[in-house]
Design a protein around this motif. Structure first.
Motif: not given
Ligand code: SAM
Length: 218
Positions: A2-13
């Motif tokens: 069970n996964n979610n796509i997230i946004l990290t601080d450098d702008g990459s997922n």
């Protein structure tokens, strides 16, 4: 899974795995972390023109993509071998923004993912990839490597992967002067790596992490 796509601080997922409650990369920056750990303190330390890499945990394919970019820029050949027990479905890898962030054509990233498992694909003159949809714990290594990217989930979440047995198998399948690089700097993991024969070097970590570990077969 069970996964979610997230946004990290450098702008990459990145992907957050809801079952084990851990993300595939640092929340401070997925690209920033992978580039720092695996390319800057792994690949850049191998001074060969033809390099065989084994990666533990293909996941989003980010390490493979960064390695592809590196070998194209430096005109060296990489034979990339990677293992993944839980391949991501297209619905998860397709929206990932790495290609845009790295300013590279999306078809390279798509090819890394859509290539057939258990068979070798020449992505370019310089880069080939073979993906194994298998469990590291049961994997029988056929080749000798120059570099291992040990990018499993953390030892707290998956202690069964950070074992003396797995490290010994990797040590035995590394060429002399070969390197195992990991983001993990836990004392227990460094001691286990040392026990199977590696010489341990610590380097500064990416943002949010004090140290990372480079283990050399010398
Ligand atoms: C930290 S993530 C990997 C990140 C990946 N290198 C990337 O760039 O996205 C750890 C990966 O190990 C995989 N994994 C978990 N258990 C495994 C096992 N027993 N054998 C092989 N891979 C496993 C997970 O599914 C996940 O993709």
């Amino acid at each position: 899974m069970n996964n979610n796509i997230i946004l990290t601080d450098d702008g990459s997922n990145s992907i957050f795995n809801c079952n084990i409650k851990e993300s595939y990369h640092s929340r401070y920056g997925a690209i920033n972390e992978s580039q720092h750990v695996f390319i800057n303190y792994g690949l850049k330390f191998v001074s060969k023109k033809e390099i065989k890499i084994f990666e533990v945990g293909f996941g989003t394919g980010l390490n493979a993509l960064l390695s592809y970019i590196y070998c194209e820029n430096h005109k060296i050949k990489i034979d990339y071998q990677t293992i993944e027990k839980f391949p991501l479905k297209k619905a998860y890898y397709s929206p990932l923004n790495f290609s845009d962030q790295l300013k590279i054509k999306k078809n390279i990233f798509t090819n890394l993912h859509s290539s057939k498992w258990e068979s070798k694909l020449e992505i370019s003159t310089f880069f080939s990839i073979t993906k194994y949809a298998q469990d590291l714990n049961d994997f029988k290594h056929e080749f000798y490597y120059d570099l291992v990217y040990f990018d499993a989930f953390s030892p707290e979440k998956q202690p069964e992967l950070w074992t003396e047995k797995n490290f010994k198998k990797l040590y035995d399948n590394l060429n002399y002067n070969g390197i195992l690089i990991t983001y993990c700097a836990k004392g227990l993991i460094k001691r286990t790596l040392k026990k199977v024969g590696f010489k341990i070097y610590s380097f500064p970590g990416p943002k949010g992490k004090r140290e990372i570990t480079q283990a050399r077969k010398i």
